[in-house]
Design an enzyme around this catalytic site. Sequence first.
Site, PDB file in Angstrom:
ATOM      1  N   HIS A   7       3.361   7.985  16.311  1.00 11.87           N
ATOM      2  CA  HIS A   7       2.219   8.581  15.606  1.00 11.87           C
ATOM      3  C   HIS A   7       1.256   7.507  15.139  1.00 11.87           C
ATOM      4  O   HIS A   7       1.581   6.318  15.104  1.00 11.87           O
ATOM      5  CB  HIS A   7       2.663   9.452  14.429  1.00 11.87           C
ATOM      6  CG  HIS A   7       3.386   8.748  13.318  1.00 11.87           C
ATOM      7  ND1 HIS A   7       4.763   8.634  13.282  1.00 11.87           N
ATOM      8  CD2 HIS A   7       2.947   8.137  12.191  1.00 11.87           C
ATOM      9  CE1 HIS A   7       5.117   7.994  12.182  1.00 11.87           C
ATOM     10  NE2 HIS A   7       4.034   7.655  11.496  1.00 11.87           N
ATOM     11  N   HIS A  84      -1.749   3.226   9.526  1.00 12.83           N
ATOM     12  CA  HIS A  84      -0.678   2.533  10.247  1.00 12.83           C
ATOM     13  C   HIS A  84      -0.479   3.143  11.620  1.00 12.83           C
ATOM     14  O   HIS A  84      -0.971   4.225  11.915  1.00 12.83           O
ATOM     15  CB  HIS A  84       0.635   2.553   9.453  1.00 12.83           C
ATOM     16  CG  HIS A  84       1.241   3.912   9.261  1.00 12.83           C
ATOM     17  ND1 HIS A  84       0.900   4.750   8.222  1.00 12.83           N
ATOM     18  CD2 HIS A  84       2.167   4.597   9.980  1.00 12.83           C
ATOM     19  CE1 HIS A  84       1.602   5.873   8.308  1.00 12.83           C
ATOM     20  NE2 HIS A  84       2.361   5.810   9.375  1.00 12.83           N
TER      21      HIS A  84
HETATM   22  N1  CMX Z   1      -2.924  -1.968   7.053  1.00 13.49           N
HETATM   23  C1  CMX Z   1      -3.291  -3.278   7.156  1.00 13.49           C
HETATM   24  N2  CMX Z   1      -3.250  -4.166   6.128  1.00 13.49           N
HETATM   25  C2  CMX Z   1      -2.796  -3.686   4.954  1.00 13.49           C
HETATM   26  C3  CMX Z   1      -2.383  -2.368   4.782  1.00 13.49           C
HETATM   27  C4  CMX Z   1      -2.463  -1.485   5.880  1.00 13.49           C
HETATM   28  N3  CMX Z   1      -2.111  -0.199   5.797  1.00 13.49           N
HETATM   29  N4  CMX Z   1      -1.965  -2.184   3.513  1.00 13.49           N
HETATM   30  C5  CMX Z   1      -2.125  -3.373   2.902  1.00 13.49           C
HETATM   31  N5  CMX Z   1      -2.627  -4.275   3.776  1.00 13.49           N
HETATM   32  C6  CMX Z   1      -2.985  -5.669   3.491  1.00 13.49           C
HETATM   33  C7  CMX Z   1      -4.009  -5.732   2.377  1.00 13.49           C
HETATM   34  O1  CMX Z   1      -5.323  -5.667   2.901  1.00 13.49           O
HETATM   35  C8  CMX Z   1      -3.718  -7.061   1.721  1.00 13.49           C
HETATM   36  O2  CMX Z   1      -4.345  -8.087   2.424  1.00 13.49           O
HETATM   37  P1  CMX Z   1      -5.200  -9.205   1.650  1.00 13.49           P
HETATM   38  O3  CMX Z   1      -4.174  -9.939   0.806  1.00 13.49           O
HETATM   39  O4  CMX Z   1      -5.748 -10.056   2.752  1.00 13.49           O
HETATM   40  O5  CMX Z   1      -6.214  -8.495   0.834  1.00 13.49           O
HETATM   41  C9  CMX Z   1      -2.210  -7.204   1.881  1.00 13.49           C
HETATM   42  O6  CMX Z   1      -1.837  -6.340   2.987  1.00 13.49           O
HETATM   43  C10 CMX Z   1      -1.450  -6.773   0.629  1.00 13.49           C
HETATM   44  O7  CMX Z   1      -1.937  -5.474   0.326  1.00 13.49           O
HETATM   45  P2  CMX Z   1      -1.873  -4.767  -1.087  1.00 13.49           P
HETATM   46  O8  CMX Z   1      -3.064  -3.886  -1.203  1.00 13.49           O
HETATM   47  O9  CMX Z   1      -1.592  -5.756  -2.178  1.00 13.49           O
HETATM   48  O10 CMX Z   1      -0.652  -3.790  -0.887  1.00 13.49           O
HETATM   49  P3  CMX Z   1       0.890  -4.014  -1.146  1.00 13.49           P
HETATM   50  O11 CMX Z   1       1.308  -5.411  -0.813  1.00 13.49           O
HETATM   51  O12 CMX Z   1       1.225  -3.456  -2.475  1.00 13.49           O
HETATM   52  O13 CMX Z   1       1.472  -2.983  -0.035  1.00 13.49           O
HETATM   53  C11 CMX Z   1       2.607  -2.729   1.995  1.00 13.49           C
HETATM   54  C12 CMX Z   1       1.344  -3.243   1.323  1.00 13.49           C
HETATM   55  C13 CMX Z   1       2.462  -2.878   3.497  1.00 13.49           C
HETATM   56  C14 CMX Z   1       3.820  -3.537   1.492  1.00 13.49           C
HETATM   57  C15 CMX Z   1       2.784  -1.221   1.594  1.00 13.49           C
HETATM   58  O14 CMX Z   1       1.655  -0.515   2.054  1.00 13.49           O
HETATM   59  C16 CMX Z   1       4.035  -0.575   2.142  1.00 13.49           C
HETATM   60  O15 CMX Z   1       5.110  -0.751   1.607  1.00 13.49           O
HETATM   61  N6  CMX Z   1       3.907   0.239   3.233  1.00 13.49           N
HETATM   62  C17 CMX Z   1       5.034   0.922   3.837  1.00 13.49           C
HETATM   63  C18 CMX Z   1       5.212   2.321   3.302  1.00 13.49           C
HETATM   64  C19 CMX Z   1       4.052   3.234   3.614  1.00 13.49           C
HETATM   65  O16 CMX Z   1       3.002   2.817   4.068  1.00 13.49           O
HETATM   66  N7  CMX Z   1       4.257   4.555   3.322  1.00 13.49           N
HETATM   67  C20 CMX Z   1       3.263   5.583   3.574  1.00 13.49           C
HETATM   68  C21 CMX Z   1       3.402   6.205   4.950  1.00 13.49           C
HETATM   69  C22 CMX Z   1       4.670   7.024   5.094  1.00 13.49           C
HETATM   70  C23 CMX Z   1       4.981   7.477   6.517  1.00 13.49           C
HETATM   71  O17 CMX Z   1       4.392   6.959   7.468  1.00 13.49           O
HETATM   72  O18 CMX Z   1       5.852   8.357   6.676  1.00 13.49           O
HETATM   73 CO    CO Z   2       4.040   7.110   9.536  1.00  8.62          CO
END
Ligand code: CMX
Ligand code: CO
Length: 146
Positions: A7, A84
Amino acid sequence: MLTRIDHIGIACRNLDETVEFYRATYGFEVFHTEVNEEQGVREAMLKINETSDGGASYLQLLEPTREDSTVGKWLAKNGEGVHHIAFGTADVDGDAAAVRDKGVRVLYDQPRIGSMGSRITFLHPKDCHGVLTELVTSAPAEQTEH
Ligand code: CMX
Ligand code: CO
C-alpha cells in the site's frame, strides 16, 4: 522477499471527505475500515489491484485519532500527502532482520498489528533516502475480509 507494493499510506485531515474524493474521482471503493489505537489512526483501505504473489495493492488513507500521533504530528508539519510506502512480504520477521543487518534502522523489535490483522514494521525514513518504509505480512484471511 518483498513481492509487491502492499500500500501507499496517505495522511489526510478528514477521512470521509478523502474517501469520497477517491470514489468520485477514480471510482475506488472502500475495501475495509478500522481504527488502530496503537498507531493513532482511523484508516480506510481502497483495493487497487490483486498481485501475482496472491496479495493485493491498496491505498491506505489515514486520519489521526489524536494530535500527538505520528500521523497527527506529520500533518501539522507537512500538511496532507503521501506519508509512507509499504512493501508486502510473506516473511516480515526475516525481511526486517535482513534490512537491519544492512544497517537500516527498523523501528520495532517485533512486528506490530496493522491493517486487517497484518503484521507490520517500519524502517526509518532517514535510512531510506527520505521515504518512511513499512514492511507488511498480510493475515491469511485478508483476501476474504470486508
Ligand atoms: N516520511 C519521510 N520523512 C519523515 C517522515 C515521513 N513520513 N516522518 C518524519 N520524517 C522525517 C522528518 O522530516 C524529520 O527530518 P528532519 O530531521 O530532516 O526534519 C525526521 O524524519 C524526524 O521526524 P520527526 O518529525 O521528528 O518525527 P519522529 O522522529 O517523531 O517520527 C518516525 C518519525 C518515522 C519515527 C515516526 O513517524 C514513526 O514511528 N513512524 C512509524 C509508525 C507510523 O508511521 N504509523 C502510522 C501509519 C500506520 C500504518 O501504516 O498502519
Ligand atoms: Co501503512
